[in-house]
Design a protein around this motif. Sequence first.
Motif, mmCIF file in Angstrom:
data_model
loop_
_atom_site.group_PDB
_atom_site.id
_atom_site.type_symbol
_atom_site.label_atom_id
_atom_site.label_comp_id
_atom_site.label_asym_id
_atom_site.label_seq_id
_atom_site.Cartn_x
_atom_site.Cartn_y
_atom_site.Cartn_z
ATOM 1 N N VAL A 1 0.851 -1.178 0.000
ATOM 2 C CA VAL A 1 0.000 0.000 0.000
ATOM 3 C C VAL A 1 0.892 1.235 0.000
ATOM 4 O O VAL A 1 1.914 1.278 0.697
ATOM 5 N N TRP A 2 0.515 2.226 -0.804
ATOM 6 C CA TRP A 2 1.291 3.461 -0.924
ATOM 7 C C TRP A 2 0.390 4.610 -0.505
ATOM 8 O O TRP A 2 -0.626 4.884 -1.142
ATOM 9 N N ILE A 3 0.784 5.291 0.547
ATOM 10 C CA ILE A 3 0.026 6.428 1.064
ATOM 11 C C ILE A 3 0.861 7.692 0.889
ATOM 12 O O ILE A 3 2.031 7.735 1.305
ATOM 13 N N GLY A 4 0.282 8.697 0.271
ATOM 14 C CA GLY A 4 0.965 9.966 0.073
ATOM 15 C C GLY A 4 0.334 11.065 0.908
ATOM 16 O O GLY A 4 -0.888 11.241 0.895
ATOM 17 N N PHE B 1 13.705 4.695 6.707
ATOM 18 C CA PHE B 1 13.349 6.108 6.611
ATOM 19 C C PHE B 1 14.362 6.819 5.729
ATOM 20 O O PHE B 1 15.566 6.776 5.992
ATOM 21 N N VAL B 2 13.869 7.452 4.662
ATOM 22 C CA VAL B 2 14.734 8.142 3.700
ATOM 23 C C VAL B 2 14.258 9.579 3.546
ATOM 24 O O VAL B 2 13.045 9.834 3.435
ATOM 25 N N LEU C 1 10.301 9.326 2.990
ATOM 26 C CA LEU C 1 9.700 8.043 2.638
ATOM 27 C C LEU C 1 9.918 7.048 3.773
ATOM 28 O O LEU C 1 11.036 6.900 4.283
ATOM 29 N N PHE C 2 8.829 6.389 4.161
ATOM 30 C CA PHE C 2 8.875 5.281 5.102
ATOM 31 C C PHE C 2 8.605 4.010 4.298
ATOM 32 O O PHE C 2 7.567 3.906 3.635
ATOM 33 N N PHE D 1 4.422 -1.665 2.728
ATOM 34 C CA PHE D 1 3.861 -0.311 2.672
ATOM 35 C C PHE D 1 4.933 0.714 2.312
ATOM 36 O O PHE D 1 6.126 0.505 2.529
ATOM 37 N N VAL D 2 4.454 1.814 1.760
ATOM 38 C CA VAL D 2 5.258 3.003 1.505
ATOM 39 C C VAL D 2 4.440 4.201 1.962
ATOM 40 O O VAL D 2 3.271 4.342 1.581
ATOM 41 N N VAL D 3 5.026 5.042 2.767
ATOM 42 C CA VAL D 3 4.394 6.292 3.194
ATOM 43 C C VAL D 3 5.304 7.433 2.772
ATOM 44 O O VAL D 3 6.479 7.469 3.159
ATOM 45 N N THR D 4 4.781 8.320 1.950
ATOM 46 C CA THR D 4 5.557 9.480 1.509
ATOM 47 C C THR D 4 4.964 10.732 2.137
ATOM 48 O O THR D 4 3.749 10.933 2.140
#
Length: 331
Positions: free
Chosen positions: A34-37, A80-81, A102-103, A108-111
């Motif tokens: 899942v990618w949440i922005g 964490f980037v 970015l997590f 998952f990816v959280v931006t």
Amino acid sequence: MIVDCAIYRDGHRTEGPEDLSDALAEARSAHGFVWIGLHEPSEKEFEHVTQEFGLHPLAVEDALKAHQRPKLEVYDDSLFVVLKPVVYEPESDAVSTGEVMLFLGDSFVVTVRHGEGSPLGVVRRRLEQEPELLGKGPTAALYAVADAVVDHYLEVATELQTDLEELETEVFSPDGGGSRHTASRIYTFKRQVLEFRRACGPLAVPLTRLAGVGQFGGAVPFVNEKARPFFRDVNDHLTRVNESVEGLDRLVSDILSAHLAQMSVRQNDDMRKISAWAAMAAIPTMIAGIYGMNFEHMPELRWVWSYPAVIAVMAGLEVLLYRLFKRRGWL
């Protein structure tokens, strides 16, 4: 605020449920992610995301406060980037920076984006056109964002190079180099280059780790090792950018030194001209001063040709000094 939320399985997008915990569970069950922005979330808005994805509190603090250097931090449950996109504003010839955090986790990816520069919607849509790359999981999102940021660095470096050439032309032009605003423009440009360097310079170490090269190379958790060639390509582009920035910084320092040297030469020329005219004015002043003394016994005062002779001597000496200074380039 949440800008976008989607689940990706087998390289294709499917709209995720509104509840984040359900979205994460669905992504894991489908072997996707899942990618949440988010864009400039408040602490309250980000609290729910933190709880659902188990993000580290130190990384969350950095993501909320922003103003971070580019870096890569590895935590137990996530990666964490921090990236710093750069925007060139042609109207003011200025450089401004934003921040993208970015997590990355197993599914998952959280931006988190701060600032108006480098919208991630374009990056997401472009990546969705490449199902094979998107099938590599959260690593694909990290690569796409990093690639977009670094590619824009190259565009900004080109714009700054053009501005530097214009500034160089102005400094070495016959009239422009003496402008009172030239030094201010050079200093402002140097500040822009410094701002650019702060964004791209520290990113070299994180990209080296992701690419698996150099002394910092090695396996990075939550990053697909098969993606290393992609990160090496991004790292090569960043190396070009950093070399370009180094060249810009050296050139602008040289231009500033040249401008100051030109100003010093012009000031010396002005002082020589002033000194020459002062020397020419000193002769008639001296003679007039002698004949202005109130002494009774000055025999030449009663000579008929005294006045024409004194004027002729003054004129002769002035012509002699003028020719001498002109020959030496003082006038």
